[in-house]
Design a protein around this motif. Structure first.
Motif, PDB file in Angstrom:
ATOM      1  N   GLY A 218      42.960  48.003  30.030  1.00 18.86           N
ATOM      2  CA  GLY A 218      44.027  47.645  28.804  1.00 18.86           C
ATOM      3  C   GLY A 218      45.329  48.572  28.984  1.00 18.86           C
ATOM      4  N   VAL A 219      45.798  49.180  30.778  1.00 15.54           N
ATOM      5  CA  VAL A 219      46.951  50.035  30.241  1.00 15.54           C
ATOM      6  C   VAL A 219      47.960  49.158  30.180  1.00 15.54           C
ATOM      7  N   GLY A 220      47.713  48.533  30.805  1.00 14.31           N
ATOM      8  CA  GLY A 220      49.322  48.006  31.540  1.00 14.31           C
ATOM      9  C   GLY A 220      48.629  46.457  32.039  1.00 14.31           C
ATOM     10  N   LEU A 221      50.255  45.518  32.796  1.00 17.72           N
ATOM     11  CA  LEU A 221      50.125  44.927  33.660  1.00 17.72           C
ATOM     12  C   LEU A 221      50.100  45.405  35.142  1.00 17.72           C
ATOM     13  N   ALA A 222      49.494  44.663  36.351  1.00 20.11           N
ATOM     14  CA  ALA A 222      49.267  45.237  37.226  1.00 20.11           C
ATOM     15  C   ALA A 222      49.564  43.783  38.591  1.00 20.11           C
ATOM     16  N   GLN A 223      49.691  44.131  39.576  1.00 19.46           N
ATOM     17  CA  GLN A 223      50.014  43.633  40.605  1.00 19.46           C
ATOM     18  C   GLN A 223      48.928  43.734  42.008  1.00 19.46           C
ATOM     19  N   LEU A 224      48.330  42.519  41.535  1.00 20.29           N
ATOM     20  CA  LEU A 224      46.721  43.052  42.863  1.00 20.29           C
ATOM     21  C   LEU A 224      46.409  41.559  44.015  1.00 20.29           C
ATOM     22  N   PRO A 225      45.936  42.260  45.166  1.00 18.58           N
ATOM     23  CA  PRO A 225      44.924  40.785  45.320  1.00 18.58           C
ATOM     24  C   PRO A 225      44.243  39.679  44.213  1.00 18.58           C
ATOM     25  N   GLU A 226      44.566  38.674  45.203  1.00 17.30           N
ATOM     26  CA  GLU A 226      43.375  37.668  44.294  1.00 17.30           C
ATOM     27  C   GLU A 226      42.467  37.976  44.131  1.00 17.30           C
ATOM     28  N   GLY A 227      41.440  38.398  46.053  1.00 19.61           N
ATOM     29  CA  GLY A 227      40.263  38.784  45.810  1.00 19.61           C
ATOM     30  C   GLY A 227      39.734  39.821  45.583  1.00 19.61           C
ATOM     31  N   LEU A 228      40.634  41.086  44.649  1.00 20.71           N
ATOM     32  CA  LEU A 228      40.367  41.868  44.315  1.00 20.71           C
ATOM     33  C   LEU A 228      39.757  41.458  42.114  1.00 20.71           C
ATOM     34  N   VAL A 229      40.610  40.507  41.941  1.00 17.63           N
ATOM     35  CA  VAL A 229      40.930  40.477  40.372  1.00 17.63           C
ATOM     36  C   VAL A 229      40.046  39.017  40.141  1.00 17.63           C
ATOM     37  N   ASP A 230      40.270  37.921  40.896  1.00 20.34           N
ATOM     38  CA  ASP A 230      39.702  36.780  40.779  1.00 20.34           C
ATOM     39  C   ASP A 230      38.547  36.163  39.695  1.00 20.34           C
ATOM     40  N   GLY A 231      37.560  37.759  40.252  1.00 19.45           N
ATOM     41  CA  GLY A 231      36.100  37.794  39.258  1.00 19.45           C
ATOM     42  C   GLY A 231      35.959  38.337  38.099  1.00 19.45           C
ATOM     43  N   HIS A 232      36.876  39.137  37.958  1.00 21.14           N
ATOM     44  CA  HIS A 232      37.119  39.795  36.861  1.00 21.14           C
ATOM     45  C   HIS A 232      37.859  38.646  35.800  1.00 21.14           C
ATOM     46  N   ILE A 233      38.400  37.990  36.846  1.00 16.68           N
ATOM     47  CA  ILE A 233      39.122  36.817  35.458  1.00 16.68           C
ATOM     48  C   ILE A 233      38.866  35.740  35.179  1.00 16.68           C
ATOM     49  N   LYS A 234      37.350  34.961  36.051  1.00 17.49           N
ATOM     50  CA  LYS A 234      36.745  34.372  35.600  1.00 17.49           C
ATOM     51  C   LYS A 234      35.610  34.849  34.950  1.00 17.49           C
TER      52      LYS A 234
END
Length: 299
Positions: free
Chosen positions: A238-254
């Motif tokens: 919850g520190v802030g916004l980040a810009q990261l590769p889709e493959g790194l974050v898609d599981g966390h989004i789901k």
């Protein structure tokens, strides 16, 4: 005729490349004291100073520079010829050294290289994690992995991954405390997690594109890191916004741990390529690695 051994000259070339006795020793698999002693004896035998030593670095003298420029290509050629002779055994063997950033090493390279370790027991793969634009020739790497738009013109490039998409994400907790950004121009008013680029020490500018319009945004925030995995953790916390590769974050989004924002501004772009020198004679081990990684045949 000067009294010297080929091994001594190889030590000199290693020191000349690394600019440091300790790093040269690590590359050669010997102790720093052995490197220092070898260099002292070599200079005594040749009767000329090859290196200038300080407490922080080792630099080549004028004579050392001349010797280095002549010797380094010759020793490289000898190594290539030995590798070529070994190739006649029919078994891929030896070490293949590749430099890549963290995400590419973990998500692109490792899944396809892991099976090779069991399939070819005489082969060693060395992965060197680096976000910088490594000079693979100077660093004696066999290949590097970088995005398609950052490749040197004198390199052969083989695509090894589909187009890449960077996603701007935040935790639900962060978005509960801050307004949802609607356009990239909203980002300077947000707490963002920055990536420090190692090549020149600057902060990465977040990039966006939509309807033919490209935007780069300088963001600010309470946290700066030099690893996408560290940035991911900061974003999850919850520190802030980040810009990261889709493959790194898609599981966390789901899983509902992260939320994507500015989705319509995050278009895919050319993905990772394996790049390597066009003039180098490649070993059977390197050819095996290349075939395992590339997704399209070379033209």
């Amino acid at each position: 005729m000067a009294d010297y051994k080929l091994d001594d000259l190889a030590v000199f070339v290693a020191v000349g490349r690394e600019g440091n006795f300790t790093r040269a020793a690590a590359a050669l698999g010997i102790s720093p004291s052995a490197v220092g002693q070898t260099m002292r004896l070599l200079e005594e035998r040749l009767g000329v100073r090859l290196l200038t030593r300080t407490t922080r670095s080792v630099t080549r003298t004028e004579a050392g520079e001349q010797l280095f420029k002549g010797l380094a290509p010759l020793l490289d050629s000898i190594e290539e010829q030995v590798d070529a002779a070994i190739d006649h055994s029919g078994r891929p063997s030896g070490t293949v050294r590749i430099t890549a950033d963290e995400f590419a090493a973990r998500y692109v390279l490792w899944p396809r290289l892991k099976p090779l370790l069991d399939q070819y027991p005489d082969m060693t793969i060395e992965l060197v994690t680096d976000y910088g634009l490594t000079d693979i020739v100077a660093q004696r790497m066999d290949a590097g992995v970088r995005l398609g738009d950052t490749l040197a013109a004198d390199m052969i490039a083989a695509p090894i991954a589909p187009p890449l998409r960077l996603m701007t994400v935040a935790s639900p907790e962060y978005l509960a405390r801050h307004a949802m950004p609607r356009v990239p121009e909203d980002l300077p008013r947000h707490r963002c997690i920055n990536l420090r680029l190692p090549t020149h020490g600057a902060l990465y500018q977040w990039e966006y594109a939509k309807d033919g319009r490209d935007i780069r945004v300088r963001v600010d925030g309470p946290l700066i890191m030099n690893s996408v995995f560290q940035i991911l953790q900061g974003c999850l916390d919850g520190v802030g916004l980040a810009q990261l590769p889709e493959g790194l974050v898609d599981g966390h989004i789901k899983q509902g741990e992260l939320v994507e924002v500015l989705a319509d501004w995050c278009e895919p772009f050319e993905g990772y390529h394996l790049y390597y020198p066009s003039r180098r004679q490649h070993t059977a081990a390197f050819r095996v690695v290349l075939e395992a990684l590339r997704i399209n045949p070379l033209a």
